[in-house]
Enzyme design. Structure first.
Site, PDB file in Angstrom:
ATOM      1  N   ILE A 133       0.908  -1.146   0.000  1.00 30.51           N
ATOM      2  CA  ILE A 133       0.000   0.000   0.000  1.00 30.51           C
ATOM      3  C   ILE A 133       0.950   1.199   0.000  1.00 30.51           C
ATOM      4  CG2 ILE A 133      -1.766   1.308   1.245  1.00 30.51           C
ATOM      5  CD1 ILE A 133      -2.828  -1.325   2.356  1.00 30.51           C
ATOM      6  N   PRO A 134       1.121   1.821  -1.161  1.00 26.66           N
ATOM      7  CA  PRO A 134       2.266   2.702  -1.395  1.00 26.66           C
ATOM      8  C   PRO A 134       2.176   4.118  -0.808  1.00 26.66           C
ATOM      9  CG  PRO A 134       0.928   2.587  -3.360  1.00 26.66           C
ATOM     10  CD  PRO A 134       0.304   1.642  -2.360  1.00 26.66           C
ATOM     11  N   CYS A 135       2.253   4.213   0.502  1.00 26.30           N
ATOM     12  CA  CYS A 135       2.232   5.530   1.149  1.00 26.30           C
ATOM     13  C   CYS A 135       3.478   6.348   0.802  1.00 26.30           C
ATOM     14  CB  CYS A 135       2.065   5.390   2.657  1.00 26.30           C
ATOM     15  SG  CYS A 135       3.233   4.293   3.441  1.00 26.30           S
ATOM     16  N   HIS A 136       4.544   5.686   0.358  1.00 29.48           N
ATOM     17  CA  HIS A 136       5.761   6.409  -0.038  1.00 29.48           C
ATOM     18  C   HIS A 136       5.538   7.247  -1.299  1.00 29.48           C
ATOM     19  CE1 HIS A 136       5.911   2.628  -2.320  1.00 29.48           C
ATOM     20  NE2 HIS A 136       6.626   3.289  -3.214  1.00 29.48           N
ATOM     21  N   ARG A 137       4.455   7.003  -2.014  1.00 28.81           N
ATOM     22  CA  ARG A 137       4.155   7.757  -3.244  1.00 28.81           C
ATOM     23  C   ARG A 137       3.386   9.046  -2.969  1.00 28.81           C
ATOM     24  NH1 ARG A 137       2.231   2.353  -6.317  1.00 28.81           N
ATOM     25  NH2 ARG A 137       4.301   1.420  -6.554  1.00 28.81           N
TER      26      ARG A 137
END
Length: 168
Positions: A133-137
């Site tokens: 779940i790409p919270c780094h994006r």
């Protein structure tokens, strides 16, 4: 044998730090970098180490591919625990494509015209399933690099893997 209400864990050594993966045997409940903010925050029971679960094999293969610059398909179930608001934010995060970004404000506007970017930031930071779940994006306005629960250095490395431009 998979027990009812049991949680299982395995470790993963990524190029940017050691990680803990947690599952109920059917779905992934958490993936955290060791020592990150909110580490194991959604785990309410004891963990049983089980490196043999098929779902762990799938997640480790997914992470291996990701760290090798491949955009892998998710072929395992995710089941993050959180409030309805957090789950809504995490669903939006899941829709951010590999190599793309969104701002906190853009996510807020998808939820409500009156939603604050700060409220979204709290939910993004509490994401229990790092990278997948790409919270780094999620970046600040004008592609500005902002916080990351596992540390800004890790966020920068993840963005570099995906060739995402950002401003410090």
């Amino acid at each position: 044998m998979i027990g009812i209400n049991m949680l299982y864990s395995t470790n993963y050594k990524s190029p940017v730090g050691d990680m803990l993966i947690v599952s109920d045997g059917k779905a992934i409940k958490g993936i955290w970098f060791d020592g990150q903010k909110h580490f194991k925050s959604t785990v309410e029971s004891e963990l049983t180490v089980n490196d043999e679960l098929i779902i762990f094999e799938k997640v480790k293969k997914w992470l291996d591919d990701y760290f090798n610059g491949i955009n892998p398909e998710i072929d395992f179930k995710l089941k993050p625990e959180g409030t309805e608001f957090r789950k809504k934010v995490w669903q939006i995060l899941s829709e951010i494509q590999y190599g793309e970004t969104m701002t906190y404000g853009e996510i807020a506007s998808k939820i409500s015209p009156t939603m604050s970017a700060q409220a979204v930031g709290g939910a993004v930071g509490a994401n229990p399933i790092a990278i997948v779940i790409p919270c780094h994006r999620v970046l600040g306005k004008n592609a500005k690099l902002t916080g990351y629960a596992a540390g800004i250095d890790k966020k920068m490395e993840l963005l570099k893997i995906e060739n995402i431009s950002f401003k410090r």
